[in-house]
Design a protein around this motif. Structure first.
Motif, PDB file in Angstrom:
ATOM      1  N   TRP A  18      -1.303   4.482   0.305  1.00  0.00           N
ATOM      2  CA  TRP A  18       0.052   4.834  -0.098  1.00  0.00           C
ATOM      3  C   TRP A  18       0.451   6.212   0.431  1.00  0.00           C
ATOM      4  CZ3 TRP A  18       1.186   3.047  -5.825  1.00  0.00           C
ATOM      5  CH2 TRP A  18       0.979   1.668  -5.918  1.00  0.00           C
ATOM      6  N   ILE A  19      -0.528   7.064   0.655  1.00  0.00           N
ATOM      7  CA  ILE A  19      -0.297   8.376   1.244  1.00  0.00           C
ATOM      8  C   ILE A  19      -1.181   8.503   2.474  1.00  0.00           C
ATOM      9  CG2 ILE A  19      -0.816  10.834   0.942  1.00  0.00           C
ATOM     10  CD1 ILE A  19       0.370  10.745  -1.779  1.00  0.00           C
ATOM     11  N   GLY A  25       2.743   5.733   3.100  1.00  0.00           N
ATOM     12  CA  GLY A  25       2.423   4.449   3.706  1.00  0.00           C
ATOM     13  C   GLY A  25       3.390   3.405   3.180  1.00  0.00           C
ATOM     14  N   LEU A  26       4.625   3.440   3.664  1.00  0.00           N
ATOM     15  CA  LEU A  26       5.680   2.602   3.099  1.00  0.00           C
ATOM     16  C   LEU A  26       5.366   1.110   3.214  1.00  0.00           C
ATOM     17  CD1 LEU A  26       8.785   4.575   4.417  1.00  0.00           C
ATOM     18  CD2 LEU A  26       7.898   4.536   2.089  1.00  0.00           C
ATOM     19  N   ASP A  27       4.848   0.685   4.349  1.00  0.00           N
ATOM     20  CA  ASP A  27       4.499  -0.732   4.502  1.00  0.00           C
ATOM     21  C   ASP A  27       3.429  -1.142   3.500  1.00  0.00           C
ATOM     22  OD1 ASP A  27       6.287  -0.985   6.549  1.00  0.00           O
ATOM     23  OD2 ASP A  27       4.804  -0.811   8.154  1.00  0.00           O
ATOM     24  N   ARG A  28       2.458  -0.253   3.296  1.00  0.00           N
ATOM     25  CA  ARG A  28       1.378  -0.556   2.356  1.00  0.00           C
ATOM     26  C   ARG A  28       1.900  -0.613   0.921  1.00  0.00           C
ATOM     27  NH1 ARG A  28      -2.909  -3.201   3.001  1.00  0.00           N
ATOM     28  NH2 ARG A  28      -2.234  -4.193   1.094  1.00  0.00           N
ATOM     29  N   ILE A  29       2.803   0.288   0.572  1.00  0.00           N
ATOM     30  CA  ILE A  29       3.392   0.282  -0.771  1.00  0.00           C
ATOM     31  C   ILE A  29       4.158  -1.012  -1.004  1.00  0.00           C
ATOM     32  CG2 ILE A  29       5.128   1.378  -2.241  1.00  0.00           C
ATOM     33  CD1 ILE A  29       4.303   4.068  -1.013  1.00  0.00           C
ATOM     34  N   LEU A  34      -4.697   7.826  -4.013  1.00  0.00           N
ATOM     35  CA  LEU A  34      -3.499   7.376  -3.311  1.00  0.00           C
ATOM     36  C   LEU A  34      -3.760   7.229  -1.814  1.00  0.00           C
ATOM     37  CD1 LEU A  34      -0.853   9.545  -5.201  1.00  0.00           C
ATOM     38  CD2 LEU A  34      -0.970   7.048  -5.216  1.00  0.00           C
ATOM     39  N   ARG A  35      -4.582   8.117  -1.266  1.00  0.00           N
ATOM     40  CA  ARG A  35      -4.940   7.990   0.155  1.00  0.00           C
ATOM     41  C   ARG A  35      -5.798   6.754   0.390  1.00  0.00           C
ATOM     42  NH1 ARG A  35      -5.722  13.581  -0.353  1.00  0.00           N
ATOM     43  NH2 ARG A  35      -7.989  13.296  -0.454  1.00  0.00           N
TER      44      ARG A  35
END
Length: 230
Positions: free
Chosen positions: A85-86, A103-107, A80-81
């Motif tokens: 996402w994290i 990582g809201l923008d990445r999600i 996830l890192r």
């Protein structure tokens, strides 16, 4: 894309929109992606602090929530890192657990292809259209010269990363990523040359995480990305 705002009268619906986007993304993937996303959603709903963007949970507690062993927790959290996402906001020390963030923008970038599976209402709320310019930004995009892809292993990594960045957000790619030139790998980091100091500063301030995530997806051994002005 719209930012996920935890506060305000639309805060609650934005949280549900994020979880819906994650669920749609999982359902469109294989069983491994589905399991990983489900585990992340469990962490978000059970332990994530939306107001502070903090997730402070020990591996033993995560293992209990996920009904797995701690080795599995280490593997999935590392994945996830690597996806972006994290993020690690504060590394754990002296018996304290690490403080993580989302990582809201990445999600949102990674789940965008599946928004339409839910419906046009989700696409409209999350902003499927190109992002408007931020206040204070010039509405005119200066057509910087396009940089070459470079040569050798580093050039291949940057070429692959450019393809990812172009596919996920063509507008941002054309304006900010395409003009960057590969300058090799230095101290484990991909070195990129920007056409001006302003260009390098803007990318570092607003788009650095997208850049690092794309590069590390193409070469996980990279420690990061560093920009210099030509």
């Amino acid at each position: 894309m719209q930012a996920i705002r935890p506060a305000g009268h639309e805060g609650a619906s934005r949280k549900y929109d994020l979880l819906t986007a994650l669920a749609a993304h999982a359902l469109a993937g294989d069983q491994h992606r589905q399991r990983m996303v489900l585990r992340l959603m469990a962490l978000i709903t059970a332990r994530y602090n939306w107001q502070r963007d903090e997730l402070a949970v020990g591996q033993a507690e995560i293992a209990r929530l996920w009904a797995v062993d701690e080795r599995t927790v280490k593997r999935d959290m590392a994945r996830l890192r690597s996806l972006g996402w994290i993020t690690v906001k504060r590394q754990g020390a002296r018996g304290r657990v690490s403080v993580l963030g989302l990582g809201l923008d990445r999600i949102l970038l990674d789940t965008r292809p599946e928004w339409a599976n839910v419906g046009p209402d989700l696409v409209a709320r999350l902003g499927g259209a190109p992002e408007p310019a931020e206040p204070g930004d010039s509405p005119t995009v200066v057509p910087f010269r396009r940089a070459g892809g470079g040569e050798g292993a580093a050039g291949a990594v940057w070429a692959a990363a450019r393809a990812l960045l172009s596919a996920e957000d063509r507008g941002a790619y054309e304006a900010w990523f395409a003009p960057l030139a590969d300058a090799g790998v230095e101290d484990g980091q991909l070195l990129l040359l920007a056409p001006s100091r302003f260009h390098a500063s803007y990318v570092q301030a607003h788009l650095q995480q997208r850049l690092v995530t794309a590069a590390r997806r193409c070469d996980p051994s990279l420690a990061g990305v560093r920009l210099r002005a030509e």
